[in-house]
Motif scaffolding. Structure first.
Motif, mmCIF file in Angstrom:
data_model
loop_
_atom_site.group_PDB
_atom_site.id
_atom_site.type_symbol
_atom_site.label_atom_id
_atom_site.label_comp_id
_atom_site.label_asym_id
_atom_site.label_seq_id
_atom_site.Cartn_x
_atom_site.Cartn_y
_atom_site.Cartn_z
ATOM 1 N N VAL A 131 4.228 58.536 -41.570
ATOM 2 C CA VAL A 131 4.371 58.244 -40.128
ATOM 3 C C VAL A 131 5.830 58.573 -39.774
ATOM 4 O O VAL A 131 6.699 57.703 -39.767
ATOM 5 C CB VAL A 131 4.002 56.774 -39.815
ATOM 6 C CG1 VAL A 131 4.206 56.453 -38.338
ATOM 7 C CG2 VAL A 131 2.542 56.502 -40.209
ATOM 8 N N GLY A 138 -4.247 51.591 -53.451
ATOM 9 C CA GLY A 138 -4.233 50.965 -52.131
ATOM 10 C C GLY A 138 -2.854 50.582 -51.639
ATOM 11 O O GLY A 138 -1.929 50.334 -52.428
ATOM 12 N N THR A 139 -2.732 50.555 -50.321
ATOM 13 C CA THR A 139 -1.454 50.219 -49.695
ATOM 14 C C THR A 139 -1.020 48.792 -50.027
ATOM 15 O O THR A 139 0.170 48.498 -50.120
ATOM 16 C CB THR A 139 -1.543 50.403 -48.168
ATOM 17 O OG1 THR A 139 -2.730 49.745 -47.691
ATOM 18 C CG2 THR A 139 -1.618 51.865 -47.765
ATOM 19 N N LEU A 164 -8.650 55.763 -38.429
ATOM 20 C CA LEU A 164 -7.632 54.704 -38.417
ATOM 21 C C LEU A 164 -8.263 53.315 -38.544
ATOM 22 O O LEU A 164 -9.440 53.122 -38.221
ATOM 23 C CB LEU A 164 -6.832 54.778 -37.117
ATOM 24 C CG LEU A 164 -6.019 56.072 -36.964
ATOM 25 C CD1 LEU A 164 -5.560 56.252 -35.533
ATOM 26 C CD2 LEU A 164 -4.833 56.071 -37.923
ATOM 27 N N VAL A 185 7.787 53.403 -52.719
ATOM 28 C CA VAL A 185 6.771 53.283 -53.769
ATOM 29 C C VAL A 185 6.148 54.653 -53.999
ATOM 30 O O VAL A 185 5.697 55.301 -53.049
ATOM 31 C CB VAL A 185 5.679 52.264 -53.373
ATOM 32 C CG1 VAL A 185 4.725 52.027 -54.541
ATOM 33 C CG2 VAL A 185 6.317 50.952 -52.928
ATOM 34 N N TYR A 224 -6.230 46.791 -49.848
ATOM 35 C CA TYR A 224 -5.752 47.164 -48.522
ATOM 36 C C TYR A 224 -4.614 46.236 -48.089
ATOM 37 O O TYR A 224 -4.810 45.009 -48.056
ATOM 38 C CB TYR A 224 -6.854 46.979 -47.472
ATOM 39 C CG TYR A 224 -8.027 47.927 -47.511
ATOM 40 C CD1 TYR A 224 -7.965 49.183 -48.107
ATOM 41 C CD2 TYR A 224 -9.215 47.548 -46.874
ATOM 42 C CE1 TYR A 224 -9.075 50.030 -48.082
ATOM 43 C CE2 TYR A 224 -10.318 48.385 -46.841
ATOM 44 C CZ TYR A 224 -10.245 49.628 -47.457
ATOM 45 O OH TYR A 224 -11.326 50.455 -47.421
ATOM 46 N N ASN A 249 -4.461 50.357 -35.862
ATOM 47 C CA ASN A 249 -3.330 49.906 -36.659
ATOM 48 C C ASN A 249 -2.397 51.082 -36.912
ATOM 49 O O ASN A 249 -2.809 52.108 -37.433
ATOM 50 C CB ASN A 249 -3.879 49.349 -37.985
ATOM 51 C CG ASN A 249 -2.775 49.043 -38.987
ATOM 52 O OD1 ASN A 249 -1.641 48.753 -38.591
ATOM 53 N ND2 ASN A 249 -3.119 49.088 -40.263
ATOM 54 N N ILE A 295 -7.793 43.354 -39.199
ATOM 55 C CA ILE A 295 -7.840 44.822 -39.141
ATOM 56 C C ILE A 295 -9.019 45.246 -40.001
ATOM 57 O O ILE A 295 -9.189 44.747 -41.121
ATOM 58 C CB ILE A 295 -6.556 45.440 -39.721
ATOM 59 C CG1 ILE A 295 -5.319 44.930 -38.970
ATOM 60 C CG2 ILE A 295 -6.627 46.978 -39.650
ATOM 61 C CD1 ILE A 295 -4.007 45.260 -39.668
HETATM 62 C C1 UD1 Z 1 -3.498 53.338 -43.194
HETATM 63 C C2 UD1 Z 1 -4.016 51.961 -42.818
HETATM 64 C C3 UD1 Z 1 -4.796 52.066 -41.496
HETATM 65 C C4 UD1 Z 1 -3.855 52.623 -40.423
HETATM 66 C C5 UD1 Z 1 -3.228 53.944 -40.858
HETATM 67 C C6 UD1 Z 1 -2.146 54.339 -39.852
HETATM 68 C C7 UD1 Z 1 -4.499 50.764 -44.908
HETATM 69 C C8 UD1 Z 1 -5.556 50.276 -45.831
HETATM 70 N N1 UD1 Z 1 -4.903 51.469 -43.853
HETATM 71 O O1 UD1 Z 1 -4.613 54.189 -43.378
HETATM 72 O O2 UD1 Z 1 -5.246 50.782 -41.102
HETATM 73 O O3 UD1 Z 1 -4.589 52.805 -39.224
HETATM 74 O O4 UD1 Z 1 -2.604 53.807 -42.159
HETATM 75 O O5 UD1 Z 1 -1.497 55.528 -40.181
HETATM 76 O O6 UD1 Z 1 -3.338 50.494 -45.129
HETATM 77 N N2 UD1 Z 1 -0.109 54.848 -50.117
HETATM 78 C C9 UD1 Z 1 0.473 54.309 -51.238
HETATM 79 N N3 UD1 Z 1 -0.328 53.851 -52.242
HETATM 80 C C10 UD1 Z 1 -1.682 53.915 -52.148
HETATM 81 C C11 UD1 Z 1 -2.283 54.455 -50.997
HETATM 82 C C12 UD1 Z 1 -1.463 54.908 -49.995
HETATM 83 O O7 UD1 Z 1 1.705 54.243 -51.345
HETATM 84 O O8 UD1 Z 1 -2.349 53.493 -53.117
HETATM 85 C C13 UD1 Z 1 0.765 55.364 -49.053
HETATM 86 C C14 UD1 Z 1 0.478 56.806 -48.684
HETATM 87 O O9 UD1 Z 1 1.277 57.685 -49.458
HETATM 88 C C15 UD1 Z 1 0.843 56.856 -47.218
HETATM 89 C C16 UD1 Z 1 0.592 55.452 -46.736
HETATM 90 O O10 UD1 Z 1 0.534 54.622 -47.886
HETATM 91 O O11 UD1 Z 1 2.208 57.185 -47.030
HETATM 92 C C17 UD1 Z 1 -0.720 55.328 -45.958
HETATM 93 O O12 UD1 Z 1 -1.787 55.734 -46.790
HETATM 94 P P1 UD1 Z 1 -3.025 56.528 -46.240
HETATM 95 O O13 UD1 Z 1 -3.957 56.757 -47.372
HETATM 96 O O14 UD1 Z 1 -2.591 57.691 -45.459
HETATM 97 O O15 UD1 Z 1 -3.656 55.425 -45.281
HETATM 98 P P2 UD1 Z 1 -4.540 55.662 -43.998
HETATM 99 O O16 UD1 Z 1 -5.904 56.042 -44.412
HETATM 100 O O17 UD1 Z 1 -3.833 56.574 -43.070
#
Ligand code: UD1
Ligand code: CA
Length: 474
Positions: A110, A83-84, A145, A54, A204, A176, A159
């Protein structure tokens, strides 16, 4: 679960703000490939039916890098909902309707999660018949985190993200890891129910867990002992920490495979490099890209090889080389610069302060001192005199130079391309070779020397030089 029941979703749409970089976070290099490349490799090793990445931020660049690394990946665009959770929702919508399996979610940031850790997670998920199984890890500094919430009996409860956590929740150090496997339908249902009602106003993915629990789905958070496998890269400090940990692991595995590495602290080996038994790496060696080094070769100190091939028993010291081939038993360095297209034959030599580019130097041939050899073919057992320059560029175009076998090019020649020096010929010191030299001949074109006797006494009287000459009676 069989491979046809597995889809892998890789999250790579985020901006990576904390990197403070014009390069998207997932494209930052680690051990010779972008962060996302490591994740794509792990995904591909699992042989799933679908791999979906994505993207959104810097979409074209990220998508191009993903497809270059893994052409079979499917690219899904995230929309303006952040958001994820939204990222995974769109990926799941892109899966074929008949796909009834499980969805492994990996984060593009990761990078160290390997195939065996992913397989263990999938095995636990299947064994327990879970709707969701996720990886957690216990860390001394959990800041930033998501925290794992558990009941008094230890069961998974949910979480909470750092920014939404209460002070008591912030004290939890089980975090997480951002690696999950979901049963597809349970995930799809949960995602329709999550909102952006939180501190970051994002959907989230972590909220899907409580939705699944609410409908009675089974969830396990499995703590992974090796926390590096799930280390996230959010800023440059975490990037270098992950890089140095991965490097230590790569070095250790080559040591176990029979490579002598004198100073692990100053040695860097990319993930795709290959080293044979009894290779020796001296301090300051960087073995990068797809470099292959054969048995008995000694590399370093202070040598960078980028996607080079080094033959058995070659010796390469204080050298910078890229896309070059160094033959078995050849000697390179010190202070040599081998640019792309250099091919040095068996037992050949490229010596001190020599630069080469697009140059084939045959078996046993030597370019020992202070030379530039570009766009040239040199035969076997030829010697190029010290200080010789191949003038390959006329200011507009590059031209080719050919030097045959058993040739002796004198010191400080200029070989003006295009030109050919045939087998078994000589050139005198200082020759500017502009015309082809036929086999068996000596080429000279330096003007005959004249000695103007008494010139020093007449023109430089009362100097140390004149006094030295006077002492000799001149
Ligand atoms: C996320 C987790 C957190 C976890 C951590 C571990 C969520 C809400 N939080 O936080 O619980 O402890 O990872 O590493 O999931 N991404 C998208 N679209 C978005 C936002 C992010 O694809 O709209 C992707 C980013 O590119 C990245 C991944 O998702 O590869 C994680 O996003 P990031 O913003 O780094 O999340 P964390 O704050 O690290
Ligand atoms: Ca992250």
């Amino acid at each position: 679960m069989s491979n046809s029941q597995l889809a892998v979703v890789i999250l790579a749409a985020g901006q990576g703000t904390r990197m403070r970089s014009s390069l998207p976070k997932v494209l930052h290099p680690l051990a010779g490939m972008p962060l996302i490349g490591h994740v794509l490799d792990t995904a591909a090793q699992l042989n799933p039916a679908h791999i979906i990445a994505v993207v959104r931020h810097d979409r074209e660049r990220v998508a191009a890098a993903i497809l270059e690394h893994l052409p079979s990946a499917m690219i899904v665009d995230q929309d303006e909902v952040p958001g994820t959770g939204r990222a995974v929702e769109l990926a799941v919508l892109a899966l074929p309707a008949e796909f009834m399996g499980h969805v492994l979610v990996l984060s593009g940031d990761v990078p160290l999660l390997d195939e065996s850790a992913a397989r263990e997670l999938l095995a636990a998920h299947t064994r327990e018949g879970n709707a969701l199984t996720l990886l957690s890890t216990i860390v001394s500094d959990p800041s930033g985190l998501g925290r794992i919430l558990r009941s008094e009996t230890g069961g998974f409860v949910g979480i909470v993200e750092q920014k939404d956590a209460t002070p008591e929740q912030l004290a939890i150090n089980e975090t997480n890891a951002g690696v999950y496997v979901f049963e597809r339908d349970a995930l799809a249902r949960a995602l329709t129910r999550i909102s952006t009602n939180n501190a970051q106003q994002e959907k989230y993915l972590t909220d899907a867990a409580s939705e699944i629990l609410a409908e009675g789905g089974r969830i396990d958070a499995v703590a992974i002992a090796d926390h590096w496998l799930v280390a996230g890269v959010n800023d440059r400090a975490q990037l270098s920490a992950a890089a140095s940990e991965l490097n230590s692991r790569i070095i250790r595995s080559w040591q176990m495979a029979g490579v002598t590495i004198q100073d692990p602290a100053t040695t860097w080996i990319d993930k795709n490099a290959q080293l044979a038994e009894d290779v020796t790496l001296l301090p300051g060696s960087q073995i990068l890209g797809a470099t292959v080094v054969e048995s008995g070769a000694i590399i370093g100190p202070d040598t960078t090889l980028i996607s080079c091939e080094v033959g058995a028993d070659a010796r390469v010291r204080r050298t910078d080389a890229e896309l070059s081939v160094i033959g078995a038993g050849a000697v390179v360095g010190p202070f040599s610069y081998l640019r792309p297209g250099t091919i040095l034959g068996t037992n050949g030599k490229i010596g001190a302060y020599v630069e080469t580019k697009n140059a084939q130097i045959g078996e046993g041939s030597k370019v020992p001192h202070l030379s530039y050899v570009g766009d040239a073919t040199i035969g076997e057992n030829t010697n190029i005199g010290a200080g010789t320059i191949v003038a390959n560029y006329d200011g507009v175009k590059k031209h080719h130079t050919t030097v045959g076998s058993h040739v002796r090019v004198g010191s400080k020649n200029v070989l003006v391309a295009p030109v050919t020096i045939a087998d078994g010929s000589y050139t005198g010191a200082g020759t500017v070779v502009r015309k082809d030299v036929p086999s068996g001949s000596l080429a000279v074109n330096v003007a005959p020397q004249r000695n103007l006797e008494g010139w020093v006494a007449q023109n430089r009287p009362n100097t140390e030089t004149a006094r030295a000459a006077e002492k000799n009676g001149d």
